[in-house]
Design a protein around this motif. Sequence first.
Motif, short mmCIF file in Angstrom:
data_model
loop_
_atom_site.label_atom_id
_atom_site.label_comp_id
_atom_site.label_asym_id
_atom_site.label_seq_id
_atom_site.Cartn_x
_atom_site.Cartn_y
_atom_site.Cartn_z
N MET A 11 12.93 7.63 14.31
CA MET A 11 11.71 8.11 13.67
C MET A 11 11.98 8.47 12.21
O MET A 11 11.24 8.05 11.31
CB MET A 11 11.17 9.32 14.43
N ALA B 269 4.76 2.58 9.89
CA ALA B 269 4.58 3.85 9.20
C ALA B 269 4.35 3.70 7.70
O ALA B 269 4.00 4.69 7.03
CB ALA B 269 5.79 4.75 9.44
N SER C 42 7.84 18.49 13.70
CA SER C 42 7.96 17.67 12.49
C SER C 42 6.74 17.82 11.60
O SER C 42 6.86 17.91 10.36
CB SER C 42 8.16 16.20 12.88
N ALA D 200 2.25 9.25 8.39
CA ALA D 200 3.26 8.23 8.67
C ALA D 200 4.32 8.74 9.63
O ALA D 200 4.86 7.97 10.44
CB ALA D 200 3.91 7.77 7.37
N LEU D 201 4.67 10.02 9.57
CA LEU D 201 5.69 10.56 10.46
C LEU D 201 5.21 10.52 11.91
O LEU D 201 5.99 10.21 12.82
CB LEU D 201 6.03 11.99 10.06
N TRP E 164 10.74 6.42 9.00
CA TRP E 164 9.82 7.15 8.12
C TRP E 164 10.33 7.19 6.68
O TRP E 164 9.54 7.02 5.74
CB TRP E 164 9.64 8.56 8.66
N SER F 247 8.37 5.57 3.65
CA SER F 247 7.96 6.39 2.51
C SER F 247 8.47 5.79 1.20
O SER F 247 7.75 5.75 0.19
CB SER F 247 8.49 7.82 2.68
N MET G 4 2.36 10.71 4.00
CA MET G 4 3.67 10.85 4.63
C MET G 4 3.59 11.63 5.93
O MET G 4 4.32 11.34 6.89
CB MET G 4 4.64 11.50 3.65
N ALA H 123 5.42 6.95 13.00
CA ALA H 123 6.82 6.57 13.21
C ALA H 123 7.30 7.01 14.59
O ALA H 123 8.01 6.26 15.28
CB ALA H 123 7.69 7.17 12.12
#
Length: 261
Positions: free
Chosen positions: A75, A141, A244, A194-195, A79, A83, A191, A198
């Motif tokens: 992950m 992601a 997270s 996206a995490l 990520w 990014s 971001m 991911a």
Amino acid sequence: MSDSRIGLYRVGSLGVLLVLVALWWIASNAGWVSRVFLPTPQATFASLLEGLNLSGSGNGSGELLGFTRATVGRMIEGWLLASLFGVLLGAAIGVSPSVRAWVQPTLEFIRPLPASALLPLAISIFGLNPGMVLFVVAFGAMWPVLLATVHGFAAVEPRLSEVARCLQMSRAAYIWKMGLPNAMPDILAGMRLALTIALIVAVVGEMIASQSGLGQAILLAARAFRASDLFAGIVLLGLIGFASNALLAFAERRLLRWQRP
């Protein structure tokens, strides 16, 4: 928003969670659903402690620790790659209206493609290996970061661009000193999204590509009708996602302190 209202919302959200756990406890202990499919919360918690080797009895397997490291590693690596490439490509597209006009239709065509649908293609190209899963995680992601970066750079105050031209700033200096600070709220929001993506794609990739991780552990538990282990893996995934997101939210508040009066 006042501190008292924030505190009230937090208490309310905790209350909703406790109500859901109570309903789970009642449904499993009252026999509304067979325990083959719905274990009790206490059995799930025991499996979680045993899997993490935290039971205190010394009999814990500790398998979930290794699976968690593998999934969290994929992950985070995916990520970070997403990014990096998302910000670089988004900045290159966002600062140039002509490039944005040319590339935007292609981006809108590729963006809706689910990353899981590309797993068979990635398997045929890379084979069944960790690099294949990492590629799919990074691809899935990247889009929130890329599109957020494009939007952030496109929304920069036009007068700042005029100032940059008057100062004869280079494109790189404009991106670093004016574009990036103004686009940072959009980038950080992308971001965070996206995490989460991911984590989801990493788990799906582990299930489909038979790679070691929580996805594979959950799939094997489901096939063996080990409901408590299955739910323990799901709870652990929820905790990873919550932790997270909380860490990124904290980092976002710290990085954007300059925006608050």
